[in-house]
Design an enzyme around this catalytic site. Structure first.
Site, mmCIF file in Angstrom:
data_model
loop_
_atom_site.group_PDB
_atom_site.id
_atom_site.type_symbol
_atom_site.label_atom_id
_atom_site.label_comp_id
_atom_site.label_asym_id
_atom_site.label_seq_id
_atom_site.Cartn_x
_atom_site.Cartn_y
_atom_site.Cartn_z
ATOM 1 N N GLU A 1 -22.180 -22.238 2.102
ATOM 2 C CA GLU A 1 -22.446 -23.186 1.410
ATOM 3 C C GLU A 1 -23.295 -24.324 2.147
ATOM 4 O O GLU A 1 -24.318 -25.062 1.958
ATOM 5 C CB GLU A 1 -21.254 -23.930 0.976
ATOM 6 C CG GLU A 1 -21.439 -24.998 0.188
ATOM 7 C CD GLU A 1 -20.129 -25.763 -0.484
ATOM 8 O OE1 GLU A 1 -19.920 -26.988 -0.743
ATOM 9 O OE2 GLU A 1 -19.269 -24.741 -1.005
ATOM 10 N N CYS B 1 -17.632 -27.805 3.687
ATOM 11 C CA CYS B 1 -17.330 -26.518 3.574
ATOM 12 C C CYS B 1 -18.222 -25.541 4.044
ATOM 13 O O CYS B 1 -19.470 -25.692 3.650
ATOM 14 C CB CYS B 1 -17.059 -26.029 1.977
ATOM 15 S SG CYS B 1 -15.527 -27.050 1.452
ATOM 16 N N ARG C 1 -22.650 -25.130 -6.837
ATOM 17 C CA ARG C 1 -23.464 -25.580 -5.627
ATOM 18 C C ARG C 1 -24.753 -25.325 -5.613
ATOM 19 O O ARG C 1 -25.619 -24.917 -4.780
ATOM 20 C CB ARG C 1 -22.863 -25.179 -4.412
ATOM 21 C CG ARG C 1 -21.430 -25.503 -4.092
ATOM 22 C CD ARG C 1 -20.986 -27.090 -3.975
ATOM 23 N NE ARG C 1 -19.407 -27.312 -4.175
ATOM 24 C CZ ARG C 1 -18.971 -27.596 -5.303
ATOM 25 N NH1 ARG C 1 -19.636 -27.482 -6.344
ATOM 26 N NH2 ARG C 1 -17.742 -27.839 -4.986
#
Length: 293
Positions: free
Chosen positions: A289, A219, A167
């Protein structure tokens, strides 16, 4: 064409969570010629600039925010650039919705993107977050990225000039704050029916395990190495926990959903409750995230 300015834009209208207050201004960039004007604006503006994309991985606080939202609105249409053996290089603008690119690839019989089925957002945002699912990440597919920064203008960077991680994306060379303008991806020629079936299978799996139709930002926490944040939150008792109008999904504990006119204040408190619950039970500190503005 010149920049378009929208005053007092609503973050709740521009994010998938449907939460947040208002920024001071939104700046819409449509053509390369607008980028010089954008550079001048950023040099003189004291507001915090933020490239918003489709707003699918964002949590914006309530109230008035000292933000200048930057929205890239390039003509998105994917185009074939070059064929190398059975691979095809495809170029598209950063504002192209990822779902639209997948649909185009399916009809063209191009394989490689199937694992990203069901991920919302734009292509530019997917690169910026190195979005991934079912073993596929954007970094697996990217060959070149065209970035813009006030100091260097538009430049192409090859894959090996970029730093990709979980990410995470950043150019290896220090060019400061930048935005994604265009992306080139390497896809493989295949059969449209086979590509469609793989995409449908992945979507069905995702729909069975994630709240894909809910007002969510995806998420909340990154997975710790070798572990699942969703499982940790579930075992820490956070699945289905609700505060005001927001809650952790009862389908997947790592998804925060806006259930009923929630507030960002409640969402932020609930995120910290989840982090503390996992820390107390497993002595693991979860990193977010979702981007909190």
């Amino acid at each position: 064409m010149s920049l378009e300015f929208i005053t007092n834009p609503s973050l709740s209208e521009r994010t998938s969570l449907k939460l947040g207050g208002n920024a001071e201004v939104e700046v819409i960039v449509r053509e390369k010629q607008d980028l010089d004007e954008l550079g001048d604006f950023l040099m003189t503006e004291t507001l915090r600039p933020f490239v918003i994309g489709e707003g699918t991985n964002l949590l914006a606080p309530d109230g008035q925010l000292d933000l200048a939202l930057i929205r890239v609105a390039t003509p998105p249409g994917p185009q074939r650039v070059e064929k190398i053996n059975d691979a095809l290089i495809v170029r598209c603008g950063a504002s192209q919705r990822l779902s639209g690119l997948l649909g185009w690839a399916q009809m063209a019989g191009l394989s490689g993107l199937e694992g990203l089925t069901g991920i919302p957002g734009s292509v530019g945002g997917s690169v910026a977050m190195n979005a991934g699912s079912y073993g596929t990440e954007m970094s697996n597919l990217v060959t070149r990225i065209r970035l813009w920064s006030p100091g260097q203008g538009l430049i192409w960077l090859d894959h090996d000039q970029c730093d990709f991680g979980y990410r995470h994306f950043a150019p290896k060379q220090g060019i400061g704050k930048c935005l994604v303008w265009q992306v080139e991806l390497k896809l493989t020629e295949s059969n449209p029916k086979a590509v469609r079936k793989a995409m449908q299978d992945n979507y069905n799996k995702k729909k069975a395990t994630q709240p894909v139709t809910a007002r969510s930002a995806g998420c909340v926490f990154k997975n710790p190495e070798g572990q699942s944040a969703g499982i940790l939150l579930d075992q820490a008792g956070m699945k289905g926990v609700r505060l005001g109008g927001v809650g952790f999904s009862d389908i997947h504990a790592n998804f925060l959903v806006n259930l009923d006119n929630g507030t960002s204040a409640d969402a932020l408190v609930l995120i910290e409750q989840g982090r503390e619950a996992v820390k107390e039970k497993f002595d693991i500190t979860l990193d977010t995230e979702v981007i909190i503005l």
